[in-house]
Write a protein that holds these residues in place. Sequence first.
Motif, mmCIF file in Angstrom:
data_model
loop_
_atom_site.group_PDB
_atom_site.id
_atom_site.type_symbol
_atom_site.label_atom_id
_atom_site.label_comp_id
_atom_site.label_asym_id
_atom_site.label_seq_id
_atom_site.Cartn_x
_atom_site.Cartn_y
_atom_site.Cartn_z
ATOM 1 N N SER A 1 47.343 31.685 30.311
ATOM 2 C CA SER A 1 46.085 31.922 30.868
ATOM 3 C C SER A 1 45.358 30.972 31.701
ATOM 4 O O SER A 1 44.696 31.275 32.565
ATOM 5 C CB SER A 1 45.342 32.769 29.784
ATOM 6 O OG SER A 1 45.667 33.927 29.090
ATOM 7 N N ARG B 1 49.955 31.850 24.784
ATOM 8 C CA ARG B 1 49.503 32.979 25.629
ATOM 9 C C ARG B 1 47.898 32.238 26.403
ATOM 10 O O ARG B 1 47.842 32.389 27.326
ATOM 11 C CB ARG B 1 49.010 34.310 24.861
ATOM 12 C CG ARG B 1 50.309 35.049 24.520
ATOM 13 C CD ARG B 1 49.517 36.456 24.247
ATOM 14 N NE ARG B 1 48.754 36.352 22.917
ATOM 15 C CZ ARG B 1 49.344 36.442 21.765
ATOM 16 N NH1 ARG B 1 50.269 36.540 21.550
ATOM 17 N NH2 ARG B 1 48.419 36.569 20.698
ATOM 18 N N CYS B 2 47.220 31.439 25.481
ATOM 19 C CA CYS B 2 46.156 30.835 26.149
ATOM 20 C C CYS B 2 46.564 29.846 27.119
ATOM 21 O O CYS B 2 46.004 29.619 28.138
ATOM 22 C CB CYS B 2 45.585 30.021 24.878
ATOM 23 S SG CYS B 2 44.018 29.233 25.350
ATOM 24 N N VAL C 1 44.261 42.361 31.397
ATOM 25 C CA VAL C 1 44.134 41.205 32.290
ATOM 26 C C VAL C 1 43.286 41.328 33.511
ATOM 27 O O VAL C 1 43.044 42.507 33.778
ATOM 28 C CB VAL C 1 45.690 40.893 32.904
ATOM 29 C CG1 VAL C 1 46.526 40.534 31.740
ATOM 30 C CG2 VAL C 1 46.232 42.111 33.721
ATOM 31 N N SER D 1 41.949 38.211 40.140
ATOM 32 C CA SER D 1 43.107 37.041 40.123
ATOM 33 C C SER D 1 43.979 37.272 41.358
ATOM 34 O O SER D 1 43.656 38.247 41.860
ATOM 35 C CB SER D 1 43.836 37.149 38.675
ATOM 36 O OG SER D 1 44.993 36.500 38.838
ATOM 37 N N LYS E 1 47.139 30.228 34.947
ATOM 38 C CA LYS E 1 46.918 31.254 35.966
ATOM 39 C C LYS E 1 45.745 31.102 36.372
ATOM 40 O O LYS E 1 45.531 31.259 37.676
ATOM 41 C CB LYS E 1 47.108 32.536 34.982
ATOM 42 C CG LYS E 1 46.887 33.820 35.943
ATOM 43 C CD LYS E 1 47.052 35.022 35.317
ATOM 44 C CE LYS E 1 46.788 36.240 35.822
ATOM 45 N NZ LYS E 1 47.621 36.576 37.079
ATOM 46 N N ARG E 2 44.643 30.816 35.392
ATOM 47 C CA ARG E 2 43.459 30.598 36.107
ATOM 48 C C ARG E 2 43.012 29.253 36.965
ATOM 49 O O ARG E 2 42.529 29.587 38.162
ATOM 50 C CB ARG E 2 42.344 30.607 35.039
ATOM 51 C CG ARG E 2 40.961 30.344 35.400
ATOM 52 C CD ARG E 2 40.243 31.248 36.267
ATOM 53 N NE ARG E 2 38.937 31.112 36.752
ATOM 54 C CZ ARG E 2 38.468 31.633 37.990
ATOM 55 N NH1 ARG E 2 39.329 32.325 38.902
ATOM 56 N NH2 ARG E 2 37.474 31.453 38.486
#
Length: 225
Positions: A27, A23-24, A170, A144, A30-31
């Motif tokens: 993320s 998950r990290c 999110v 985002s 995604k960032r």
Amino acid sequence: MLNEVESSAATPRPPLIGTPRLRCAGSRAKRMLDIVLSAVLLIVFLPLMLVIGLAVALSSTGPVVFRQTRVGLGERPFTMLKFRTMHHNTSVGLVDLLQADGHQLALRTKPRHDPRITAAGRFLRKGSLDELPQLVNVLRGDMSLVGPRPCEHVEHTTLSPEDRVKRVSVKPGMTGLWQVSGRSTITAEKAIQLDLRYVDDWRLRLDLLILLRTLPAVLRTRHAW
């Protein structure tokens, strides 16, 4: 392409991003995608944004950029940026406008013929060009590129406690399942369901699919007002 997403959401399945480490990592990816794409798009669209800013300034009095507080990640408020599309300090409120037009008041209700919108604003809304300043929100981490709709506090409080927690787990997005599923034609309830579905089914591939579907959705201006 989103048929796969819609059919998979209808059947229960284990989380797509299972372990905290994955998950990290997701993320962070995604960032990174947000930073790179928003920076590139800001550079590409800067001349257009300058022209739009001039058009807004010349079409009506008031600030070029509209700022409004929205609910962000972890229920932290942030200031969302948009090009102004309405007359400044209009005396007609949305509630009065809807009631006068015979509509029942509902969250996210958007009248098709809104006299508060300027001529330039109507054009900008058709192509979602009024949302280009949100690239700044993405670059600085408020939003985002893809995520749930950035909602106002009053809409957020209408959700169940469980849905509120999920929705703000999110960052809100410039586009999302709601954008590629009908834009102004979808109901408030449907939009919330799409937001929650996005959170449940999130993976980087889903973001890429939505981004690919956003441009065709924006070009279909019959679904926007």
